[in-house]
Design a protein around this motif. Structure first.
Motif, mmCIF file in Angstrom:
data_model
loop_
_atom_site.group_PDB
_atom_site.id
_atom_site.type_symbol
_atom_site.label_atom_id
_atom_site.label_comp_id
_atom_site.label_asym_id
_atom_site.label_seq_id
_atom_site.Cartn_x
_atom_site.Cartn_y
_atom_site.Cartn_z
ATOM 1 N N SER A 1 13.849 27.989 50.222
ATOM 2 C CA SER A 1 13.545 26.575 50.433
ATOM 3 C C SER A 1 13.445 25.815 49.114
ATOM 4 N N ILE A 2 12.725 26.363 48.158
ATOM 5 C CA ILE A 2 12.572 25.651 46.880
ATOM 6 C C ILE A 2 13.883 25.667 46.097
ATOM 7 N N THR A 3 14.652 26.721 46.236
ATOM 8 C CA THR A 3 15.976 26.765 45.602
ATOM 9 C C THR A 3 16.849 25.642 46.156
ATOM 10 N N MET A 4 16.785 25.441 47.468
ATOM 11 C CA MET A 4 17.561 24.382 48.095
ATOM 12 C C MET A 4 17.096 23.001 47.598
ATOM 13 N N GLU A 5 15.784 22.825 47.459
ATOM 14 C CA GLU A 5 15.258 21.550 46.948
ATOM 15 C C GLU A 5 15.802 21.261 45.547
ATOM 16 N N TRP A 6 15.755 22.263 44.680
ATOM 17 C CA TRP A 6 16.252 22.068 43.309
ATOM 18 C C TRP A 6 17.764 21.886 43.281
ATOM 19 N N ASP A 7 18.477 22.583 44.179
ATOM 20 C CA ASP A 7 19.927 22.369 44.277
ATOM 21 C C ASP A 7 20.221 20.924 44.660
ATOM 22 N N ASN A 8 19.429 20.387 45.584
ATOM 23 C CA ASN A 8 19.606 18.981 45.996
ATOM 24 C C ASN A 8 19.352 18.034 44.826
ATOM 25 N N ILE A 9 18.317 18.297 44.057
ATOM 26 C CA ILE A 9 18.020 17.463 42.882
ATOM 27 C C ILE A 9 19.177 17.540 41.887
ATOM 28 N N ASN A 10 19.660 18.745 41.631
ATOM 29 C CA ASN A 10 20.772 18.894 40.688
ATOM 30 C C ASN A 10 22.022 18.177 41.177
ATOM 31 N N ASN A 11 22.295 18.248 42.471
ATOM 32 C CA ASN A 11 23.446 17.520 43.028
ATOM 33 C C ASN A 11 23.260 16.019 42.883
ATOM 34 N N LEU A 12 22.058 15.550 43.154
ATOM 35 C CA LEU A 12 21.754 14.130 43.023
ATOM 36 C C LEU A 12 21.886 13.683 41.570
ATOM 37 N N LEU A 13 21.354 14.485 40.668
ATOM 38 C CA LEU A 13 21.478 14.158 39.238
ATOM 39 C C LEU A 13 22.946 14.139 38.815
ATOM 40 N N GLU A 14 23.678 15.135 39.238
ATOM 41 C CA GLU A 14 25.089 15.235 38.846
ATOM 42 C C GLU A 14 25.879 13.999 39.300
ATOM 43 N N LYS A 15 25.561 13.509 40.472
ATOM 44 C CA LYS A 15 26.258 12.335 41.008
ATOM 45 C C LYS A 15 25.858 11.039 40.297
ATOM 46 N N THR A 16 24.628 10.990 39.801
ATOM 47 C CA THR A 16 24.121 9.722 39.282
ATOM 48 C C THR A 16 24.039 9.645 37.756
ATOM 49 N N LEU A 17 24.230 10.754 37.074
ATOM 50 C CA LEU A 17 24.168 10.701 35.604
ATOM 51 C C LEU A 17 25.344 9.888 35.077
ATOM 52 N N PRO A 18 25.113 9.174 34.010
ATOM 53 C CA PRO A 18 26.200 8.334 33.460
ATOM 54 C C PRO A 18 27.389 9.182 32.997
ATOM 55 N N ASP A 19 28.570 8.623 33.178
ATOM 56 C CA ASP A 19 29.793 9.328 32.792
ATOM 57 C C ASP A 19 29.883 9.530 31.281
ATOM 58 N N ASP A 20 29.299 8.630 30.523
ATOM 59 C CA ASP A 20 29.389 8.724 29.068
ATOM 60 C C ASP A 20 28.307 9.655 28.469
ATOM 61 N N MET A 21 27.563 10.306 29.315
ATOM 62 C CA MET A 21 26.536 11.235 28.845
ATOM 63 C C MET A 21 27.217 12.437 28.196
ATOM 64 N N PRO A 22 26.726 12.879 27.027
ATOM 65 C CA PRO A 22 27.339 14.052 26.383
ATOM 66 C C PRO A 22 27.363 15.260 27.335
ATOM 67 N N GLN A 23 28.492 15.943 27.358
ATOM 68 C CA GLN A 23 28.716 17.050 28.299
ATOM 69 C C GLN A 23 27.673 18.159 28.138
ATOM 70 N N GLU A 24 27.299 18.462 26.910
ATOM 71 C CA GLU A 24 26.309 19.524 26.667
ATOM 72 C C GLU A 24 24.941 19.135 27.234
ATOM 73 N N GLU A 25 24.550 17.878 27.022
ATOM 74 C CA GLU A 25 23.272 17.401 27.556
ATOM 75 C C GLU A 25 23.298 17.428 29.086
ATOM 76 N N ARG A 26 24.409 17.012 29.662
ATOM 77 C CA ARG A 26 24.573 17.018 31.122
ATOM 78 C C ARG A 26 24.422 18.447 31.658
ATOM 79 N N ALA A 27 25.114 19.380 31.038
ATOM 80 C CA ALA A 27 25.063 20.782 31.492
ATOM 81 C C ALA A 27 23.642 21.334 31.383
ATOM 82 N N ASN A 28 22.979 21.041 30.265
ATOM 83 C CA ASN A 28 21.610 21.522 30.070
ATOM 84 C C ASN A 28 20.655 20.923 31.091
ATOM 85 N N MET A 29 20.804 19.642 31.346
ATOM 86 C CA MET A 29 19.920 18.967 32.291
ATOM 87 C C MET A 29 20.079 19.539 33.696
ATOM 88 N N LEU A 30 21.312 19.846 34.058
ATOM 89 C CA LEU A 30 21.577 20.350 35.401
ATOM 90 C C LEU A 30 21.138 21.805 35.583
#
Length: 172
Positions: free
Chosen positions: A58-87
Motif C-alpha cells: 500500500s505505501i509503495t503504491m502511494e509513493w509510486d503515485n507521488i512519483n508519477n505525479l511529480l514526473e508529470k508536473t516537474l518542469p521540462d527544463d529541470m536538470p535531468q540528474e535532479e529530476r532522476a534523483n527527486m523521483l
C-alpha cells in the motif's frame, strides 16, 4: 470401605488401574493443548505477515503515485540528474528540499503531504505489528522448549514443520 485380602486393600489396585489412564489422558490433553496454542500462534504470525505485506504494498503504491505525479508536473527544463534523483526519493522531507519542488503545483504538494501522513501512520502500525510478532516468537520459543523437554526434538521438528506450512499459505 476397603476389603482386606492378605493385608492389602482391594481398592488400591482398582484405583491405580483407573488413575493411570486418567494421568495419560491429562498429559496427552496438555500436549495437544500446547500444540493447539502453537497452531493459534502460527496463524497469528501468518496474519501479521500478511498485514505487513499489504501495508508495504500500500505505501509503495502511494509513493509510486507521488512519483508519477511529480514526473508529470516537474518542469521540462529541470536538470535531468535532479529530476532522476527527486523521483527516486520516497521521503516527503527530502523531496521538499529540492529547489524545483517550490515551483510544483499545489495539488502535488497536497498529495505529498497526504502521502507523508499515511507513511507516518503506517510506520507506527508496522512498529506495533513487529512488537506483536516478537511477542508471538517468544511464546513459540517457550512452547517449543517445553515440548522439547517432554516429547523430544523430533516432536519439535514436526511442529516446526506445521509452522512452515502455515507461513507458506497464501494470504487471504
Amino acid at each position: 470401605m476397603c476389603k482386606a485380602i492378605k493385608g492389602h486393600c482391594v481398592l488400591k489396585p482398582v484405583f491405580c488401574f483407573l488413575l493411570f489412564p486418567l494421568i495419560g489422558i491429562f498429559s496427552c490433553e496438555k500436549s495437544s493443548s500446547d500444540e493447539a496454542v502453537l497452531m493459534e500462534l502460527f496463524q497469528k504470525e501468518k496474519d501479521l505477515n500478511c498485514n505487513l505485506s499489504l501495508m508495504k504494498d500500500s505505501i509503495t503504491m502511494e509513493w509510486d503515485n507521488i512519483n508519477n505525479l511529480l514526473e508529470k508536473t516537474l518542469p521540462d527544463d529541470m536538470p535531468q540528474e535532479e529530476r532522476a534523483n527527486m523521483l527516486k526519493v520516497r521521503n516527503a522531507s527530502l523531496i521538499r528540499m529540492f529547489q524545483s519542488f517550490d515551483d510544483t503545483d499545489e495539488t502535488v504538494k497536497m498529495a505529498l503531504n497526504k502521502t507523508e501522513r499515511i507513511d507516518q501512520e503506517m510506520t507506527k502500525r508496522i512498529t506495533s505489528l513487529k512488537k506483536e510478532a516478537n511477542q508471538i516468537e517468544l511464546q513459540k520459543i517457550a512452547l517449543f522448549e517445553k515440548i522439547n523437554q517432554t516429547k523430544g526434538v523430533e516432536e519439535v521438528a514436526r511442529i516446526k514443520g506445521l509452522n512452515e506450512e502455515v507461513l507458506a499459505r497464501e494470504c487471504e
